[in-house]
Structure formats: C-alpha cells, structure tokens
Design a protein around this motif. Structure first.
Motif, PDB file in Angstrom:
ATOM      1  N   ILE A   1      17.743 -23.406  13.079  1.00  0.00           N
ATOM      2  CA  ILE A   1      17.119 -24.609  13.634  1.00  0.00           C
ATOM      3  C   ILE A   1      16.289 -25.324  12.570  1.00  0.00           C
ATOM      4  CG2 ILE A   1      15.471 -25.483  15.339  1.00  0.00           C
ATOM      5  CD1 ILE A   1      16.245 -23.029  17.053  1.00  0.00           C
ATOM      6  N   ILE A   2      15.528 -24.556  11.792  1.00  0.00           N
ATOM      7  CA  ILE A   2      14.621 -25.185  10.822  1.00  0.00           C
ATOM      8  C   ILE A   2      15.258 -25.446   9.468  1.00  0.00           C
ATOM      9  CG2 ILE A   2      12.594 -24.192  11.952  1.00  0.00           C
ATOM     10  CD1 ILE A   2      12.440 -22.301   9.455  1.00  0.00           C
ATOM     11  N   GLU A   3      16.384 -24.797   9.204  1.00  0.00           N
ATOM     12  CA  GLU A   3      17.015 -24.878   7.887  1.00  0.00           C
ATOM     13  C   GLU A   3      17.193 -26.317   7.370  1.00  0.00           C
ATOM     14  OE1 GLU A   3      21.071 -23.182   5.903  1.00  0.00           O
ATOM     15  OE2 GLU A   3      20.295 -22.128   7.653  1.00  0.00           O
ATOM     16  N   PRO A   4      17.630 -27.275   8.191  1.00  0.00           N
ATOM     17  CA  PRO A   4      17.798 -28.639   7.677  1.00  0.00           C
ATOM     18  C   PRO A   4      16.480 -29.352   7.342  1.00  0.00           C
ATOM     19  CG  PRO A   4      19.066 -28.323   9.695  1.00  0.00           C
ATOM     20  CD  PRO A   4      18.168 -27.130   9.542  1.00  0.00           C
TER      21      PRO A   4
ATOM     22  N   SER B   1      14.414 -20.864  -2.679  1.00  0.00           N
ATOM     23  CA  SER B   1      14.652 -22.271  -2.355  1.00  0.00           C
ATOM     24  C   SER B   1      15.690 -22.285  -1.237  1.00  0.00           C
ATOM     25  CB  SER B   1      15.187 -23.026  -3.577  1.00  0.00           C
ATOM     26  OG  SER B   1      16.510 -22.605  -3.870  1.00  0.00           O
ATOM     27  N   ILE B   2      15.803 -23.387  -0.530  1.00  0.00           N
ATOM     28  CA  ILE B   2      16.776 -23.452   0.560  1.00  0.00           C
ATOM     29  C   ILE B   2      18.197 -23.280   0.014  1.00  0.00           C
ATOM     30  CG2 ILE B   2      17.017 -25.964   0.627  1.00  0.00           C
ATOM     31  CD1 ILE B   2      16.875 -23.535   3.644  1.00  0.00           C
ATOM     32  N   GLU B   3      18.437 -23.763  -1.205  1.00  0.00           N
ATOM     33  CA  GLU B   3      19.760 -23.595  -1.818  1.00  0.00           C
ATOM     34  C   GLU B   3      20.046 -22.122  -2.112  1.00  0.00           C
ATOM     35  OE1 GLU B   3      17.462 -25.802  -3.009  1.00  0.00           O
ATOM     36  OE2 GLU B   3      18.371 -27.661  -2.289  1.00  0.00           O
ATOM     37  N   GLU B   4      19.037 -21.406  -2.629  1.00  0.00           N
ATOM     38  CA  GLU B   4      19.202 -19.977  -2.898  1.00  0.00           C
ATOM     39  C   GLU B   4      19.441 -19.215  -1.588  1.00  0.00           C
ATOM     40  OE1 GLU B   4      16.374 -19.246  -6.790  1.00  0.00           O
ATOM     41  OE2 GLU B   4      15.404 -19.476  -4.832  1.00  0.00           O
TER      42      GLU B   4
ATOM     43  N   GLN C   1      14.606 -29.156  17.471  1.00  0.00           N
ATOM     44  CA  GLN C   1      15.097 -30.147  16.515  1.00  0.00           C
ATOM     45  C   GLN C   1      14.413 -31.498  16.729  1.00  0.00           C
ATOM     46  OE1 GLN C   1      19.239 -29.725  17.330  1.00  0.00           O
ATOM     47  NE2 GLN C   1      19.504 -28.100  15.821  1.00  0.00           N
ATOM     48  N   TYR C   2      14.166 -31.866  17.975  1.00  0.00           N
ATOM     49  CA  TYR C   2      13.447 -33.107  18.274  1.00  0.00           C
ATOM     50  C   TYR C   2      12.052 -33.066  17.654  1.00  0.00           C
ATOM     51  CZ  TYR C   2      10.962 -36.726  20.827  1.00  0.00           C
ATOM     52  OH  TYR C   2      10.196 -37.817  21.148  1.00  0.00           O
ATOM     53  N   GLY C   3      11.339 -31.957  17.861  1.00  0.00           N
ATOM     54  CA  GLY C   3      10.003 -31.808  17.287  1.00  0.00           C
ATOM     55  C   GLY C   3      10.016 -31.860  15.771  1.00  0.00           C
ATOM     56  N   LEU C   4      10.975 -31.194  15.157  1.00  0.00           N
ATOM     57  CA  LEU C   4      11.068 -31.186  13.692  1.00  0.00           C
ATOM     58  C   LEU C   4      11.383 -32.582  13.141  1.00  0.00           C
ATOM     59  CD1 LEU C   4      12.850 -27.772  13.294  1.00  0.00           C
ATOM     60  CD2 LEU C   4      10.563 -28.360  12.428  1.00  0.00           C
TER      61      LEU C   4
ATOM     62  N   LEU D   1       4.918 -28.805   6.655  1.00  0.00           N
ATOM     63  CA  LEU D   1       4.943 -27.738   7.646  1.00  0.00           C
ATOM     64  C   LEU D   1       5.012 -26.362   7.004  1.00  0.00           C
ATOM     65  CD1 LEU D   1       7.638 -29.177  10.094  1.00  0.00           C
ATOM     66  CD2 LEU D   1       5.150 -29.419  10.250  1.00  0.00           C
ATOM     67  N   LEU D   2       4.373 -25.403   7.642  1.00  0.00           N
ATOM     68  CA  LEU D   2       4.558 -23.984   7.373  1.00  0.00           C
ATOM     69  C   LEU D   2       5.046 -23.417   8.697  1.00  0.00           C
ATOM     70  CD1 LEU D   2       4.319 -21.348   5.785  1.00  0.00           C
ATOM     71  CD2 LEU D   2       1.940 -21.238   6.528  1.00  0.00           C
ATOM     72  N   ILE D   3       6.304 -22.992   8.738  1.00  0.00           N
ATOM     73  CA  ILE D   3       6.914 -22.551   9.990  1.00  0.00           C
ATOM     74  C   ILE D   3       7.178 -21.055   9.916  1.00  0.00           C
ATOM     75  CG2 ILE D   3       8.869 -22.821  11.556  1.00  0.00           C
ATOM     76  CD1 ILE D   3       9.259 -25.635  10.326  1.00  0.00           C
ATOM     77  N   VAL D   4       6.676 -20.332  10.908  1.00  0.00           N
ATOM     78  CA  VAL D   4       6.928 -18.899  11.030  1.00  0.00           C
ATOM     79  C   VAL D   4       7.899 -18.738  12.191  1.00  0.00           C
ATOM     80  CG1 VAL D   4       5.912 -16.644  11.487  1.00  0.00           C
ATOM     81  CG2 VAL D   4       4.592 -18.384  10.243  1.00  0.00           C
ATOM     82  N   THR D   5       9.046 -18.132  11.913  1.00  0.00           N
ATOM     83  CA  THR D   5      10.056 -17.993  12.963  1.00  0.00           C
ATOM     84  C   THR D   5      10.868 -16.725  12.754  1.00  0.00           C
ATOM     85  OG1 THR D   5      11.817 -19.179  14.132  1.00  0.00           O
ATOM     86  CG2 THR D   5      11.835 -19.329  11.745  1.00  0.00           C
ATOM     87  N   PRO D   6      11.374 -16.145  13.846  1.00  0.00           N
ATOM     88  CA  PRO D   6      12.279 -15.004  13.678  1.00  0.00           C
ATOM     89  C   PRO D   6      13.557 -15.448  12.964  1.00  0.00           C
ATOM     90  CG  PRO D   6      11.668 -15.309  15.996  1.00  0.00           C
ATOM     91  CD  PRO D   6      11.134 -16.469  15.236  1.00  0.00           C
ATOM     92  N   LEU D   7      14.190 -14.537  12.269  1.00  0.00           N
ATOM     93  CA  LEU D   7      15.382 -14.865  11.487  1.00  0.00           C
ATOM     94  C   LEU D   7      16.488 -15.475  12.346  1.00  0.00           C
ATOM     95  CD1 LEU D   7      16.404 -14.789   8.617  1.00  0.00           C
ATOM     96  CD2 LEU D   7      17.261 -12.487   9.029  1.00  0.00           C
ATOM     97  N   GLN D   8      16.605 -15.065  13.601  1.00  0.00           N
ATOM     98  CA  GLN D   8      17.668 -15.600  14.441  1.00  0.00           C
ATOM     99  C   GLN D   8      17.469 -17.079  14.781  1.00  0.00           C
ATOM    100  OE1 GLN D   8      15.643 -13.089  15.426  1.00  0.00           O
ATOM    101  NE2 GLN D   8      15.032 -13.303  17.550  1.00  0.00           N
ATOM    102  N   LYS D   9      16.310 -17.648  14.505  1.00  0.00           N
ATOM    103  CA  LYS D   9      16.054 -19.067  14.767  1.00  0.00           C
ATOM    104  C   LYS D   9      16.040 -19.908  13.495  1.00  0.00           C
ATOM    105  CE  LYS D   9      15.443 -19.346  19.233  1.00  0.00           C
ATOM    106  NZ  LYS D   9      16.013 -20.375  20.077  1.00  0.00           N
ATOM    107  N   ILE D  10      16.335 -19.312  12.356  1.00  0.00           N
ATOM    108  CA  ILE D  10      16.241 -20.054  11.100  1.00  0.00           C
ATOM    109  C   ILE D  10      17.239 -21.205  11.033  1.00  0.00           C
ATOM    110  CG2 ILE D  10      17.752 -18.614   9.703  1.00  0.00           C
ATOM    111  CD1 ILE D  10      15.549 -18.956   7.475  1.00  0.00           C
TER     112      ILE D  10
END
Length: 78
Positions: free
Chosen positions: A40-43, A65-68, A16-19, A29-38
């Motif tokens: 963290i990046i969602e906001p 979209s993030i809303e969808e 979160q600090y990095g983001l 950003l283009l972030i590739v992450t496993p679903l269990q870490k989403i």
C-alpha cells in the motif's frame, strides 16, 4: 508526520486515499506498518527501514532505498 500501523485495519483504498492526500499536502511521512501492508505504501515512499528480530534477542535495522527494496523483493519471489 508519523503514522503507526494506521493502515492495518482499513481498506487498501482508504489507505491509498490518505497517502495521496498527505502527498498533496507535501508532508514528510514516517510510516510504521506490518510487512503484509507494504504494498500500500510502496508507491509513496523513497526508502524502507526493515526491522527484524529473528532470534528474539536483538533487533536489526536494514535501510534500503525503494529501488533496492523492489530489487530484493523481486529476487526473493522469482
């Protein structure tokens, strides 16, 4: 900037600090992450590309979209 699974091993707080820092620098950003870490990046993102390979034959990409994404996540968990 592309971030490929950079948050998989670190703490949620360091990710979160990095983001927040990337956001302050106004980086796209283009972030590739496993679903269990989403969570963290969602906001920090406006859309999600979900890659799924159910049968191991051909990957499928869903763009949301993030809303969808949030609506679908709420529907699936409730």
């Amino acid at each position: 900037m592309v971030i490929d699974e950079a948050f998989g091993r670190g703490s949620d707080e360091s990710a979160q600090y990095g983001l927040r820092l990337f956001s302050q620098l106004n980086l796209q950003l283009l972030i590739v992450t496993p679903l269990q870490k989403i969570h963290i990046i969602e906001p920090f993102v406006s859309s999600v590309g979900f890659v799924h390979n159910e049968e191991g034959k051909a990957s499928k990409l869903r763009n949301l979209s993030i809303e969808e994404y949030r609506t679908e996540k709420a529907r699936m968990s409730g």
